[in-house]
Design a protein around this motif. Structure first.
Motif, mmCIF file in Angstrom:
data_model
loop_
_atom_site.group_PDB
_atom_site.id
_atom_site.type_symbol
_atom_site.label_atom_id
_atom_site.label_comp_id
_atom_site.label_asym_id
_atom_site.label_seq_id
_atom_site.Cartn_x
_atom_site.Cartn_y
_atom_site.Cartn_z
ATOM 1 N N PHE A 215 12.305 -4.574 -9.407
ATOM 2 C CA PHE A 215 12.991 -4.369 -10.513
ATOM 3 C C PHE A 215 12.284 -2.893 -11.268
ATOM 4 C CE2 PHE A 215 12.538 -8.891 -10.142
ATOM 5 C CZ PHE A 215 13.709 -9.278 -9.849
ATOM 6 N N SER A 216 11.786 -2.235 -10.634
ATOM 7 C CA SER A 216 11.374 -0.740 -10.833
ATOM 8 C C SER A 216 10.018 -0.985 -11.568
ATOM 9 C CB SER A 216 12.361 0.110 -11.383
ATOM 10 O OG SER A 216 12.440 -0.495 -12.961
ATOM 11 N N MET A 217 9.731 -2.136 -11.967
ATOM 12 C CA MET A 217 8.260 -2.537 -12.901
ATOM 13 C C MET A 217 7.394 -3.108 -12.025
ATOM 14 S SD MET A 217 8.097 -1.669 -16.101
ATOM 15 C CE MET A 217 7.346 -2.886 -16.986
ATOM 16 N N VAL A 218 7.712 -3.873 -11.205
ATOM 17 C CA VAL A 218 6.896 -4.969 -10.676
ATOM 18 C C VAL A 218 6.335 -4.441 -9.195
ATOM 19 C CG1 VAL A 218 6.510 -7.268 -9.976
ATOM 20 C CG2 VAL A 218 8.063 -6.627 -11.873
ATOM 21 N N ASN A 219 5.004 -4.248 -9.158
ATOM 22 C CA ASN A 219 4.536 -3.647 -7.722
ATOM 23 C C ASN A 219 4.147 -4.863 -7.106
ATOM 24 O OD1 ASN A 219 4.774 -0.632 -7.811
ATOM 25 N ND2 ASN A 219 3.196 -1.016 -9.484
ATOM 26 N N THR A 220 4.547 -5.258 -6.104
ATOM 27 C CA THR A 220 3.940 -6.274 -5.276
ATOM 28 C C THR A 220 3.626 -5.956 -3.958
ATOM 29 O OG1 THR A 220 6.097 -6.728 -4.138
ATOM 30 C CG2 THR A 220 5.901 -7.555 -6.265
ATOM 31 N N SER A 221 2.813 -6.858 -3.283
ATOM 32 C CA SER A 221 2.471 -6.556 -1.846
ATOM 33 C C SER A 221 2.204 -8.023 -1.350
ATOM 34 C CB SER A 221 1.057 -5.842 -1.753
ATOM 35 O OG SER A 221 -0.118 -6.527 -1.890
ATOM 36 N N ILE A 222 2.818 -8.055 -0.032
ATOM 37 C CA ILE A 222 2.565 -9.284 0.729
ATOM 38 C C ILE A 222 2.034 -9.048 2.145
ATOM 39 C CG2 ILE A 222 5.107 -8.980 1.689
ATOM 40 C CD1 ILE A 222 5.173 -12.181 1.175
ATOM 41 N N GLY A 223 0.891 -9.917 2.407
ATOM 42 C CA GLY A 223 0.161 -9.683 3.479
ATOM 43 C C GLY A 223 0.054 -10.912 4.562
ATOM 44 N N PHE A 224 -0.074 -10.697 5.534
ATOM 45 C CA PHE A 224 -0.082 -12.013 6.486
ATOM 46 C C PHE A 224 -1.115 -11.778 7.395
ATOM 47 C CE2 PHE A 224 0.653 -14.089 10.724
ATOM 48 C CZ PHE A 224 0.674 -15.438 10.062
#
Lengths: 626, 356
Positions: A586-595
């Motif tokens: 949403f252009s606002m939310v920086n996310t990162s996902i890691g495994f």
């Protein structure tokens, strides 16, 4: 703010592992940072390592002990995952390193050491390791080195919210929520976390006939806590900052194999610090006040300690060639334990001087004198120097050396425990010297750093508790020589969108017992128990656009169980693999996902004898920044 | 885990090959059939108890023989070593009994139960009666660190397994003695001799005694209970029929420990401690028969944790635990209290078992 900018020396890079003993250059302040006295300023001739922020991110909510064990050349004596973890530096004992949180000494005054298993990653922003004897800089305990855990607060950042979640094998669920707001003159940050693991991993129970595979029982760990940081620019020349941290850990103590023990330990730790800094054209005046309250409830038996600290110092830049820092620190310590009550007043005077006779040579001289309980601790001087003897366009080679004294005053338990405490026991003391060589190359997106340190240290009056009739009593009995090699290497190269980084460490530690405690003692000349001679660690990261893959390995050589060096715990190596991806929602939310896969090879190992450790396990990290 | 299993198979295979090796099959004696076994209690925190073997002929010492033979650590605090027929029962006060072949030390079974359902809590000693194991167990500590749930655990199979019943006793049962159709139990904290009929479900009676009971001694056809207080030691003669105390010999020895070695002619060596502030341990030579101290300062040292008597060479074996800093030493004394030799031991050597 401008003044702060001018005075702030060397910002610690968070992007790569950095080894700072090098010459410090006056650089522009990240005008947004809340001021914190730079740790390396008067450490010429010594080695400081800042833990990579990405390494910290991989371990969100886990014990800081895990970061140190897996990502550095240091060895921690771990009594199980999430269980007591004490650090040994340069072959010294668990209490022979000083630990600071935002400049407050946080080693337990009764036990004389810190438990790195109850310090969660997330409870600080930056960790710096000072390798080697640093008593003149930091005071008591810093015989093998020091660890600094600091908050890193900023101005002018607006509103930010962060939610970090880690889910993993054996019931792991670590959750952190942080909110911060800052404008030009005010900064606030609030963090709260809960970390939980059931720790019901499978292991082979060596204490049972046939060594059957069993599930670990009674090893669950629950931890929660909250932090609050505040900072104000009171005027252009004055800044006030404070950090408050409450940490609660409830642990089922993992029994040693073959034991039916059902011990329960609750740790409550409260830390608060206030810093006032006043800046003028060539002076920084700091007043620091803090309180450290620790409580251990072991099966209902309470141990409470409190430390009230007040210190002030003046950091004076006399000229480009001469800097000085003079200070005084007072620590009022109270202990309220099941067997005794005691107070202790510790006053320290210190003076640090930096001399830079020529631009490529920097010398630090530190002096410290502590008084505790009316007794003079050993006077601790140190002198060190960095010399860059070759400087090319891309390449730089420097050498460093330090000679220093350090000490550790006896703990409250050593002095006051009933029965057996020895009020006449003397401080442990050490003399240490080191020499090192460092090479740095940077050219066309290629970076290469190599550093090697050689050290030799002599520790005397080493305190050992010995059985005396029906109880135990401490004595200044052991004499130890520690010698070793530390190697740090890192390299990185960027190919278009791809960045490859490598880092490696290797520690060779000879901790030799020099004396016998009795005529029938056969430990003279032997390696100290629970101290590996070899530890190696390496890390490779490959980043492509928003995706990063990581592989990390560490290997620990055999650890003797006793001073006789007859039986040893087998060497082990662990391999971890991880991949993470950053994306914007949403252009606002920086996310990162890691495994991440830990202990990829499913190695069956123990850090300490008969303390079970988990096999292959998995973990998912999800970070959301608003 | 798989690697470990593979390793286990390989080890088992290598043992099999070893046992099939024709050049080896002529050894008539078990490796540990002759010699001195040294009981190393080990540290409680590191669970490093085991047994050392000393060969009287060659002078060779082997440490950690349980671990050597069975390829896994004993992983306990070795409280007692009890022989019965072909077996040794290794009692660990951490909650298990390991059973090994007396001559080879190969594991033949255990009493331990599972992690969630332990069979034993703090076992102290053991005796075989009516083809069953009777194990004295202190039981768990209560909230005031008292032992109010002590018991005798009965195991129906001599090579281990499950506990078939638990019989409550007075507080902290230690050594056991089989007589008539009963088992006598020396209860330390309660200061009693509990009488348990073999096959019974409860203690029939408790005989109160003076002093803290330590062990049973057979001497000149008499059955004695050795007990101690801070000022004296006692040898209570137990009536072999009704188990009442028929006679008591008192010897004034300060701060005696439970460590005693029976020599010949009613003589014994006992370890006492000088107490604060020196904590020097002392061996006194006494005569139980006459109730006299023969030599109050037979030998002096620090921390003598175990004592034994070798009737063949008439030597006294004392163990020095080296302040529990690493392994200890056995000091061998002659009849005059002079040191003859020393033998390196494991951690916290606490007793000796002579197989001559």
């Amino acid at each position: 703010m401008l003044l702060i900018s001018l005075l702030y020396l060397v910002s610690l890079s968070l992007d790569t592992v950095t080894y700072q003993h090098s010459l410090q250059d006056t650089v522009e302040l990240h005008a947004i940072d809340v001021y914190a006295a730079p740790l390396e300023k008067f450490s010429h001739g010594q080695t400081l390592q800042t833990i990579d922020s990405r390494d910290l991110a991989d371990f969100q909510g886990q014990a800081f002990a895990e970061v140190l064990q897996q990502r550095t050349g240091l060895f921690l004596r771990q009594y199980g995952p999430g269980m007591l973890a004490s650090l040994t530096m340069r072959g010294t004992s668990a209490g022979h390193n000083a630990v600071f949180w935002n400049g407050l000494p946080v080693n337990s005054p009764s036990l004389g050491q810190a438990d790195f298993s109850i310090i969660p990653v997330g409870g600080f922003d930056q960790a710096t390791i000072h390798y080697g004897s640093a008593g003149a800089l930091y005071g008591t305990d810093a015989i093998g080195g020091a660890v600094h855990l600091n908050s890193r607060n900023q101005f002018n950042q607006g509103h930010q919210t962060r939610i970090n979640t880690t889910l993993g094998s054996f019931g792991r669920w670590n959750q952190l929520v942080a909110y911060e707001f800052s404008n030009k003159n005010f900064s606030t940050r609030t963090r709260a976390y809960r970390n939980y693991t059931k720790n019901n991993f499978k292991f082979n129970n060596l204490a049972r006939a046939g060594s059957p595979e069993e599930r670990q029982r009674h090893a669950a760990v629950e931890q929660f806590g909250a932090m609050q940081d505040l900072a104000w620019n009171l005027s252009k020349k004055q800044q006030l900052s404070t950090s408050i941290w409450y940490n609660f850990t409830d642990r089922q103590i993992q029994p040693v194999m073959g034991s039916n023990d059902r011990d329960q330990q609750l740790d409550r730790n409260f830390r608060a610090v206030v810093d006032y800094n006043q800046f003028s054209s060539n002076l920084i005046w700091n007043i620091k006040s803090g309180v450290v309250l620790d409580e251990i409830d072991f099966n209902g038996s309470l141990s409470q300690t409190a430390q009230y600290l007040l210190s002030t110092d003046v950091d004076w830049t006399v000229s480009e060639k001469l800097q000085s820092k003079s200070g005084i620190r007072h620590n009022h310590v109270r202990g309220n334990l099941s067997s005794y009550q005691a107070t202790d007043d510790r006053t320290e005077f210190y003076q640090a001087i930096n001399i830079r006779p020529i631009s490529d040579l920097a010398i630090s001289i530190n002096l410290r004198q502590m008084l505790y309980d009316g007794t003079l601790a050993p006077f601790t001087p140190s002198a060190g120097a960095d010399w860059t003897f070759r400087k090319g366009e891309y390449n730089k080679i420097s050498t460093h050396t330090t000679i220093s004294r350090s000490f550790k005053i006896p703990t409250l338990n050593d002095r006051f425990w009933v029965p057996g405490g020895n009020p006449d026991i003397e401080p442990e003391k050490s003399v240490s010297s080191e020499i090192g060589l460092k090479q740095e190359l940077e050219k066309d997106g290629f970076q290469l750093k190599n550093q090697i340190n050689l050290y030799s240290m002599w520790v005397d009056n080493w305190i050992i508790w010995l059985p005396r009739g029906s109880f135990w009593s401490p004595e200044n009995i052991r004499e130890v020589r520690n010698q070793g090699i530390e190697y740090f290497g890192s390299a990185s190269k960027t190919y278009g969108n791809v960045k490859v980084s490598l880092s490696a460490t290797y520690n060779y530690t000879l901790a030799t017992i020099l004396n016998s405690i009795s005529s029938n003692d056969r430990s003279q000349g032997n390696q100290l128990p629970l101290t590996p001679k070899h530890k190696a660690q390496g890390n490779i990261r490959i980043a492509y656009q928003a995706t990063e893959a990581m592989i990390n390995g560490h290997w620990v050589g055999e650890r003797y169980v006793n001073t006789d060096n007859i039986s040893a715990v087998a060497p082990y190596g662990l391999l971890d693999l991880g991949i993470s991806h950053k994306l914007k929602l949403f252009s606002m939310v920086n996310t990162s996902i890691g495994f991440q896969v830990n202990n990829l090879t499913n190695s069956n190992y123990q850090v300490l004898r008969l303390r079970a450790m988990p096999g292959r396990n998995y973990q998912i990290n999800i970070n959301v920044n608003l | 885990m798989r690697n470990f299993r593979l390793l286990g198979y390989l080890l088992a295979l290598s043992l099999f090959i070893y046992s099939c090796d024709s050049s080896r099959d002529e050894t008539p004696l078990g490796e540990f059939e002759r010699g001195l076994l040294i009981i190393n209690e080990g540290n409680f925190s590191s669970r490093d108890g085991d047994v050392s073997h000393y060969n009287f002929t060659t002078g060779e010492v082997q440490q950690n023989i349980f671990e050597q033979v069975n390829s896994r650590p004993f992983a306990g605090v070795l409280q007692d070593l009890v022989p019965h027929n072909d077996f040794f029962y290794l009692v660990s006060n951490t909650g298990k009994v390991e059973i090994v072949n007396k001559n080879t030390f190969q594991s033949v079974g255990s009493v331990e139960g599972s992690e969630e359902n332990p069979e034993l809590i703090q076992p102290r000693s053991l005796i075989v009666a009516d083809n069953k194991l009777y194990i004295s167990d202190h039981g768990p500590y209560d909230s005031n660190w008292q032992l109010n749930d002590s018991y005798i655990a009965v195991v129906d199979n001599l090579s281990g397994g499950q506990v078939s019943k638990r019989i409550p006793t007075s507080s902290s049962p230690e050594k056991l003695y089989k007589i008539n159709n009963d088992i006598l139990i020396a209860c330390r904290a309660a200061r009693t001799i509990d009488v348990l009929p073999i096959g019974g479900d409860e203690v029939e009676r408790s005989v109160e005694v003076v002093g803290t009971p330590a062990s049973f001694i057979e001497l000149d056809g008499k059955l004695l209970l050795f007990a101690r207080t801070s000022t004296a030691i006692y040898f209570h003669e137990i009536n072999r029929t009704n188990y009442n105390i028929s006679n008591t010999t008192e010897i004034a020895i300060q701060n005696a420990t439970p460590r005693i070695a029976l020599a010949e002619n009613g003589e014994a060596y006992i370890v006492s401690s000088s107490g604060y502030p020196d904590y020097f341990d002392m061996i006194s030579k006494i005569s139980i028969t006459s109730g006299q101290i023969i030599d109050s300062e037979f030998y002096q040292g620090r921390r003598m944790y175990g004592i034994g008597y070798d009737a063949v060479e008439k030597r006294i074996y004392v163990s020095d635990d080296n302040g529990l800093q690493g392994s200890g030493t056995a000091i061998v004394l002659d009849q005059n209290g002079e040191q003859v030799k020393t033998i390196p031991t494991g951690v916290a050597p606490s007793g000796f078992y002579f197989r001559r």
